[in-house]
Design an enzyme around this catalytic site. Structure first.
Site: not given
Length: 334
Positions: A176-178
């Site tokens: 996951f990331c922003t």
């Protein structure tokens, strides 16, 4: 007070003539008084901008009218103040820099997981959960039991994978990331390296915070964002963190009480890292900022993010050079 609409957007799409889009896009943004930065490359578009609701709607309509830029992935949040000072459209080699040639999310990518299904996936004991963001982002918030690769830039992620992940051992990898864009490339990279079951959070952390109720959430802390809000809480409102204007690290109110903290000049994270020349420059910049405030004017100042990025790129170049020399020595021994 009219709320400022903050729009994070991206799309991977083949744009062979992306240079020709820059001028009309910049003109449209300036006319609509939209602030922020958009990146254009042959692989697509990425960035975060802010303006009135009417202005952001006009931008999305304009992009939708351009060949290939329709149906752009975007997420909206709100702020009481304009979080950006400038209006920029930059031409880049990549819209998110991994530094590995041949990684194309349009050809191969991991499995998208909806925010509503994310908790079930990451609660599976057979899944290794990896946060693809930089260390300073992870420090203020991440998902429960997520692995922190401790990277300074996304360029370091492939080396982390090489040293720590094994397709024979790690059968299920979730990332996951922003906002989702870094995971487009990280999952594509893992697929290219032979990993089979690779998943990523569709829409990123911001979409998860928007759609999953706080009482059901597995998110812990706040989410770092690349604008003057510094971080947002689970309600997507400005969080408790401030930012050091010297090194751009997020800082708490407690850290601002430290003797190492001088507004605009240093903080506990960078006091031992900045040179005397930098310190003098930061002191002068802060003086100019205060003078501008006294005159009730906006002061843009130097682009500190560029300074930080240049410093990180220099360190990355030094690491690559050291690795090349080490490999050369090994070859001579063989």
């Amino acid at each position: 007070m009219t709320k400022v609409v903050v729009c994070a957007l991206y799309k991977f799409v083949s744009l062979p003539h992306f240079e020709s889009i820059r001028a009309p896009l910049l003109a449209m943004m300036e006319q609509a008084e939209i602030k922020g930065t958009l990146l254009l490359a042959s692989e697509g578009i990425n960035g975060t901008v802010a303006g009135t609701q009417e202005a952001i709607e006009a931008l999305l309509l304009w992009l939708n009218s351009q060949n290939g830029l329709d149906n752009i992935v975007h997420k909206l949040s709100f702020d009481d103040e304009m979080p950006f000072y400038r209006t920029k459209v930059k031409l880049k080699n990549e819209i998110v820099t991994m530094g590995v040639e041949g990684i194309d999310p349009l050809k191969v990518v991991g499995t998208y997981v909806k925010p509503q299904d994310w908790n079930a996936l990451i609660s599976d004991p057979d899944v290794i959960l990896v946060d693809t963001r930089n260390d300073y982002e992870v420090q203020i918030g991440t998902f429960k039991n997520a692995v922190n690769p401790v990277t300074e830039t996304f360029r370091e992620f492939p080396e982390y994978v090489k040293q720590n992940l094994d397709p024979a051992k790690h059968k299920k990898v979730a990332m996951f990331c922003t906002g989702g864009i870094r995971c487009e490339k990280s999952t594509a990279y893992l697929k290219e390296q032979g990993f089979d079951e690779v998943y990523h959070l569709e829409g990123g952390i911001l979409k998860y915070l928007e759609e999953v109720k706080a009482e059901e959430s597995l998110w812990e802390g706040e989410c770092f964002v690349f604008d003057n809000r510094v971080a947002v809480n689970h309600d997507l409102k400005k969080g408790q963190y401030d930012q050091c204007n010297a090194c751009r690290m997020p800082i708490t109110e407690a850290e601002k009480q430290s003797p190492a903290y001088v507004q605009g000049v240093s903080c506990p994270h960078c006091i031992d890292k900045i040179s005397d020349e930098q310190r003098k420059r930061f002191v002068e910049r802060e003086r100019q900022v205060n003078l501008a405030k006294a005159r009730n004017e906006a002061h843009i100042g130097s682009d500190v993010n560029q300074v930080i990025e240049a410093r990180r790129e220099k360190k990355e170049a030094q690491r690559r050079l050291a690795a090349e020399k080490n490999n050369a020595k090994k070859s001579q021994v063989l």
